[in-house]
Design a protein around this motif. Structure first.
Motif, PDB file in Angstrom:
ATOM      1  N   ILE A   9       0.849  -1.192   0.000  1.00 46.74           N
ATOM      2  CA  ILE A   9       0.000   0.000   0.000  1.00 46.74           C
ATOM      3  C   ILE A   9       0.882   1.239   0.000  1.00 46.74           C
ATOM      4  CG2 ILE A   9      -1.808   1.262   1.214  1.00 46.74           C
ATOM      5  CD1 ILE A   9      -2.698  -1.413   2.433  1.00 46.74           C
ATOM      6  N   LEU A  10       0.783   2.015  -1.068  1.00 50.79           N
ATOM      7  CA  LEU A  10       1.597   3.206  -1.242  1.00 50.79           C
ATOM      8  C   LEU A  10       0.765   4.452  -0.918  1.00 50.79           C
ATOM      9  CD1 LEU A  10       3.277   2.277  -4.663  1.00 50.79           C
ATOM     10  CD2 LEU A  10       4.272   2.073  -2.362  1.00 50.79           C
ATOM     11  N   PRO A  11       1.414   5.580  -0.677  1.00 49.14           N
ATOM     12  CA  PRO A  11       0.648   6.825  -0.484  1.00 49.14           C
ATOM     13  C   PRO A  11      -0.016   7.242  -1.782  1.00 49.14           C
ATOM     14  CG  PRO A  11       3.017   7.272  -0.539  1.00 49.14           C
ATOM     15  CD  PRO A  11       2.863   5.777  -0.500  1.00 49.14           C
ATOM     16  N   ASP A  12      -1.164   7.908  -1.656  1.00 47.96           N
ATOM     17  CA  ASP A  12      -1.969   8.278  -2.812  1.00 47.96           C
ATOM     18  C   ASP A  12      -1.559   9.651  -3.336  1.00 47.96           C
ATOM     19  OD1 ASP A  12      -3.926   8.451  -4.739  1.00 47.96           O
ATOM     20  OD2 ASP A  12      -5.551   8.920  -3.340  1.00 47.96           O
ATOM     21  N   GLY A  13      -1.473   9.764  -4.668  1.00 46.18           N
ATOM     22  CA  GLY A  13      -1.273  11.080  -5.247  1.00 46.18           C
ATOM     23  C   GLY A  13      -0.143  11.160  -6.252  1.00 46.18           C
ATOM     24  N   GLU A  14      -0.290  12.079  -7.188  1.00 45.81           N
ATOM     25  CA  GLU A  14       0.717  12.304  -8.231  1.00 45.81           C
ATOM     26  C   GLU A  14       2.057  12.719  -7.636  1.00 45.81           C
ATOM     27  OE1 GLU A  14       1.605  12.286 -12.342  1.00 45.81           O
ATOM     28  OE2 GLU A  14      -0.453  12.148 -11.610  1.00 45.81           O
ATOM     29  N   ALA A  15       2.040  13.341  -6.473  1.00 47.78           N
ATOM     30  CA  ALA A  15       3.283  13.788  -5.832  1.00 47.78           C
ATOM     31  C   ALA A  15       4.192  12.615  -5.481  1.00 47.78           C
ATOM     32  CB  ALA A  15       2.958  14.594  -4.578  1.00 47.78           C
ATOM     33  N   PHE A  16       3.631  11.407  -5.403  1.00 46.62           N
ATOM     34  CA  PHE A  16       4.413  10.231  -5.022  1.00 46.62           C
ATOM     35  C   PHE A  16       4.791   9.358  -6.216  1.00 46.62           C
ATOM     36  CE2 PHE A  16       1.760  11.421  -1.400  1.00 46.62           C
ATOM     37  CZ  PHE A  16       2.744  11.623  -0.433  1.00 46.62           C
ATOM     38  N   LYS A  17       4.511   9.838  -7.417  1.00 49.83           N
ATOM     39  CA  LYS A  17       4.844   9.076  -8.618  1.00 49.83           C
ATOM     40  C   LYS A  17       6.295   9.380  -9.009  1.00 49.83           C
ATOM     41  CE  LYS A  17       3.301   8.413 -13.411  1.00 49.83           C
ATOM     42  NZ  LYS A  17       2.400   8.926 -14.470  1.00 49.83           N
ATOM     43  N   ASN A  18       7.217   8.782  -8.274  1.00 56.74           N
ATOM     44  CA  ASN A  18       8.634   9.085  -8.461  1.00 56.74           C
ATOM     45  C   ASN A  18       9.487   7.868  -8.148  1.00 56.74           C
ATOM     46  OD1 ASN A  18       8.841   9.007  -5.557  1.00 56.74           O
ATOM     47  ND2 ASN A  18       8.078  11.112  -5.514  1.00 56.74           N
ATOM     48  N   LEU A  19      10.788   8.007  -8.354  1.00 54.44           N
ATOM     49  CA  LEU A  19      11.701   6.887  -8.167  1.00 54.44           C
ATOM     50  C   LEU A  19      11.798   6.460  -6.702  1.00 54.44           C
ATOM     51  CD1 LEU A  19      14.538   7.960 -10.625  1.00 54.44           C
ATOM     52  CD2 LEU A  19      12.993   6.016 -10.895  1.00 54.44           C
TER      53      LEU A  19
END
Length: 361
Positions: free
Chosen positions: A66-76
Motif C-alpha cells: 500500500i503506497l501513499p496516494d497522489g501524483e506527488a508520489f509518482k517518483n523513483l
C-alpha cells in the motif's frame, strides 16, 4: 464486454463491466500458483483490496503493498518501495504484479514490472475513469521527474485489463470530472461522431448515468486499442493521443505534481491546442466554442493557472517526449475529429495562445 488489443504475442483483453472484481475466472489462468503482488494506495486499499485478494485467491503466494496516494508520489523514491518489497519477499521472474488504482498506481506498477528482473507480467485493475479510458491501456509506464512528467519509463504491455465500473461509484467528483477530460480527448483527436454524442449527453455523463458511462468507456477503449495496435511505441499515429498533453504536462510540472489533476491540466491544454489551431486558420471560432462549452459543462478548467506566464510554459514544454532534435512538436486539430502532429509552430502565435488561454493574473 471484452475488447482486444491486437499486438501479436503481446495481445491482451480489456474486460469492461460491473461486478468484475467478483469474477475470479477472468484472471485465474494468469495467477494460479504464481507469486502475486498487489500494488495499491491508501485510498483504494480500504475500498477494494479485500475484494481483489479474493479475486486472486488462486495465486500460490499473495501479498500486497500500500503506497501513499497522489501524483506527488509518482517518483523513483516511491518506486523503490516496490522493488524493496519484491526482493524482500524473494519474488522470482515468474511473479506477476497487479495494479489496483488509478493512473499513478498503474504507471508505477507497470514500470516496476518492466524493470524487475528485466521484465515480469502485470495486470491492470483501474479504479478511476481516467485510468479506465486511457492510462491502463497501451503499455505506457513510468514515473515523474521534477523537470518533466513521465520522462522516466518504458513500454510494457499488461497481460489483462479489468475495468470494473462499480469502482467509479466511489470516485470523488473532482477525480471523475478529470477523467472526463480524457474522454473528450478521443472525440477531438479522431472521432467527431463521438464528440457530438458527448455534447448531447454531457450532463448525464457528469451525473454518472451508468448506461451512457459504459458506452463512453467502451468507445474510448476501442479507439485507443485500435491506435495502439497500429503504433505500439508511438512512432506515428499514437502520438495523437497526447492532444493537450504538452501544455498540460507543463502545468503539472510547474505547479507541482498533484495541485492540478492530470485531467484538469489536459483540459486546459486542449483549449490551448484548439485556440492555436484557430490562429493557424484550421478551426473556426465555433469549433473552439464547442470544445470550451463541452469542457465547461463537464466542470473542467478551460484556462491555465493564473500563476503561470508564457515564460513558465516554454521551458517546461521544451522537455517533452514528442520533441525531436530540440524542436517543439504539438498535436493540433485540423477539425474536430482530425488531429495531426505539427513540427513547426509559429512562436508568436504560440505565445499569443498561452497569454490568451491563461487565467487573469
Amino acid at each position: 464486454m471484452t475488447l482486444d488489443v491486437n499486438l501479436g504475442e503481446r495481445s491482451y483483453p480489456i474486460h469492461i463491466g460491473t461486478e468484475l472484481l467478483n469474477n475470479a475466472e477472468l484472471v485465474e489462468s494468469l495467477v494460479i500458483d504464481r507469486q502475486v503482488l498487489i500494488i495499491t494506495n491508501d485510498t483504494i486499499a480500504p475500498l477494494y483490496l479485500r475484494a481483489t485478494e479474493k479475486l486472486l485467491s488462486s495465486a500460490g503466494t499473495l501479498s500486497s503493498l500500500i503506497l501513499p496516494d497522489g501524483e506527488a508520489f509518482k517518483n523513483l523514491t516511491t518506486l523503490n518501495q516496490v522493488f524493496d518489497r519484491l526482493l524482500t519477499l524473494g519474488y522470482s521472474r515468474n511473479c506477476i504484479l497487479v495494479a489496483l488504482g488509478g493512473g499513478v498506481i498503474g504507471d508505477m506498477t507497470g514500470y516496476a514490472a518492466a524493470s524487475y528482473q528485466r521484465g515480469v507480467d502485470f495486470i491492470q485493475i483501474p479504479t478511476t475513469l481516467l485510468a479506465q479510458v486511457d492510462s491502463s491501456v497501451g503499455g505506457k509506464t513510468g514515473v515523474n521527474h521534477p523537470l518533466g512528467k513521465n520522462m522516466i519509463g518504458a513500454f510494457h504491455q499488461p497481460r489483462l485489463v479489468l475495468a470494473d465500473m462499480n469502482s467509479l461509484k466511489t470516485l470523488p467528483d473532482r477525480e471523475y470530472a478529470a477523467g472526463l477530460a480524457e474522454v473528450v480527448k478521443y472525440g477531438i483527436l479522431g472521432d467527431s461522431e463521438f464528440f457530438s454524442w458527448l455534447e448531447v449527453n454531457a450532463e448525464k455523463l457528469l451525473a454518472r448515468d451508468p448506461v451512457l458511462l459504459a458506452q463512453a468507456v467502451e468507445r474510448c477503449c476501442q479507439n485507443k486499442a485500435t491506435i495502439v495496435a497500429e503504433d505500439e511505441k508511438e512512432s506515428g499515429k499514437r502520438a495523437l493521443l497526447n492532444l493537450g498533453h504538452t501544455f498540460g504536462h507543463a502545468i503539472e510540472a510547474h505547479m507541482g505534481y498533484g495541485r492540478w489533476l492530470h485531467g484538469e491540466a489536459v483540459s486546459a491544454g486542449m483549449v490551448m491546442a484548439v485556440d492555436l489551431a484557430q490562429r493557424l486558420g484550421w478551426l473556426t471560432e465555433q469549433d473552439v466554442s464547442r470544445v470550451r462549452q463541452l469542457l465547461l459543462v463537464m466542470q473542467l478548467p478551460v484556462e491555465g493557472p493564473a500563476e503561470m506566464a508564457v515564460d513558465d510554459y516554454l521551458p517546461r514544454m521544451a522537455v517533452d517526449k514528442k520533441n525531436l532534435d530540440g524542436r517543439l512538436r504539438l498535436i493540433l486539430p485540423r477539425s474536430i475529429g482530425c488531429c495531426e502532429m505539427v513540427s513547426t509552430v509559429d512562436h508568436q502565435l504560440l505565445c499569443e495562445t498561452l497569454r490568451s488561454c491563461s487565467a487573469t493574473r
